[in-house]
Design a protein around this motif. Structure first.
Motif, short mmCIF file in Angstrom:
data_model
loop_
_atom_site.label_atom_id
_atom_site.label_comp_id
_atom_site.label_asym_id
_atom_site.label_seq_id
_atom_site.Cartn_x
_atom_site.Cartn_y
_atom_site.Cartn_z
N SER A 77 0.83 -1.20 -0.06
CA SER A 77 -0.16 0.11 -0.09
C SER A 77 0.78 1.20 -0.04
N HIS A 78 0.21 2.49 0.57
CA HIS A 78 1.00 3.60 0.04
C HIS A 78 2.37 3.66 1.31
N GLY A 79 1.96 3.13 2.42
CA GLY A 79 2.94 3.33 3.35
C GLY A 79 4.17 2.30 3.26
N THR A 80 3.98 1.41 2.47
CA THR A 80 4.75 0.08 2.60
C THR A 80 6.37 0.33 2.08
N PRO A 81 6.60 1.55 1.31
CA PRO A 81 7.79 1.70 0.80
C PRO A 81 8.79 2.05 2.12
N ILE A 82 8.27 3.00 3.00
CA ILE A 82 8.83 3.53 3.98
C ILE A 82 9.08 2.31 4.94
N ARG A 83 8.21 1.38 5.21
CA ARG A 83 8.27 0.21 6.03
C ARG A 83 9.29 -0.78 5.64
N MET A 84 9.21 -1.20 3.97
CA MET A 84 10.01 -2.38 3.54
C MET A 84 11.34 -2.07 2.84
N THR A 85 11.55 -0.66 2.38
CA THR A 85 12.82 -0.27 1.80
C THR A 85 14.13 -0.93 2.59
N ASP A 86 14.72 -1.46 2.15
CA ASP A 86 16.23 -1.96 2.56
C ASP A 86 17.18 -0.71 2.54
#
Length: 291
Positions: A272-281
């Motif tokens: 979803s919209h917030g996933t990149p902040i949570r999951m980006t290495d």
């Protein structure tokens, strides 16, 4: 270039080996909780590895990871000793006052990360140890343990005033630590500030890379000062983002990679919209930019 699909186990093993060998050879950011924050699986890769589709699962990556859903990650994902070396302060530079969160010794820093939040956020978002799966805590520890510095400013707006503040902050870091490589990162609506910075030859010329998390695309980027300087660009997006379409950002990425421009794109499948902040290495991406 053609897209390669391999059995999932083989992809994970091969990708992990490549990452370890690349990081060791580069000798850049040391590991910090890599097993917990590594991409859980690569579903697809293309463009010689520049494009990755990452396996994302809400039950695994939020429900099993968080103690309180989307508010507090489990303790294994954070290391809180870093809090003793952080501060909230105001940077005065170029006639501007910028409220920031700050960690790291600026004058001796070998690299710097600046994170710009999206709508409804402020500098506290980039300082929060427990939200977004503990990913900001990991960034803080990576900076602290690798002689870096991290700033998260509060954006007054996402137009000219906000861009002027971020430009002043970039110059402040550059003037204080001219040896430091500076990476500007922007999320969601904050990406508008990043795009304005790309048009500023002075500010973008002080950067070593830019990271875009789930934001709007900028079709005019190829006419910017940053493009002319071939500033490395990293994009990450969720495929189910209902705020900004991933396809628009991907189209920009494809236009860049087709011209051999230094760029990477990570797509989180069903994210979803917030996933990149949570999951980006952070470590993998920063090592690519800083090498």
């Amino acid at each position: 270039m053609s897209t390669v699909r391999l059995p999932r186990r083989m992809l994970i093993a091969t990708f992990s080996t490549i990452l370890m060998l690349t990081s060791a050879a580069a000798g850049e950011l040391a590991s910090f909780k890599d097993k917990l924050f590594a991409y859980p699986g690569i579903l697809e890769q293309a463009d010689d590895g520049a494009f990755l589709k990452v396996d994302y699962d809400k039950m695994r990556d939020i429900h099993k990871r968080d103690e309180i859903l989307e508010r507090r990650v489990k303790g294994d994902y954070v290391s809180l000793g870093v809090r003793w070396r952080q501060d909230f302060e105001t940077v005065e530079h170029q006639g501007r006052s910028v409220d920031v969160f700050h960690i790291g010794k600026l004058r001796s820093a070998r690299f710097a990360v600046i994170f710009v939040h999206g709508r409804g956020g402020d500098r506290k978002l980039g300082a929060n140890d427990f939200t977004f799966g503990g990913n900001f805590n990991r960034l803080k520890n990576l900076v602290d343990e690798n002689s870096g510095v991290y700033f998260a400013p509060s954006a007054k707006d996402f137009q000219d005033q906000g861009a002027a503040d971020v430009s002043a902050l970039i110059d402040y870091v550059h003037a204080s630590a001219p040896q430091a490589k500076i990476v500007l990162t922007c999320a969601s609506m904050g990406t508008s500030i990043c795009w304005k910075i790309t048009d500023d030859a002075t500010a973008s010329g002080q950067l070593s890379g830019m990271m875009i998390f789930g934001g709007p695309a900028n079709p005019a980027f190829p006419r910017s000062a940053a493009y002319a300087a071939k500033l490395p660009m990293f994009f990450s997006h969720g495929s189910d983002d209902n705020v900004y379409r991933w396809q628009d950002q991907y189209a920009l990425y494809k236009s860049l990679i087709g011209k051999h421009y230094p760029t990477r794109f990570v797509l989180f499948n069903t994210g979803s919209h917030g996933t990149p902040i949570r999951m980006t290495d952070w470590r993998v991406t920063l090592n690519w930019i800083l090498k």
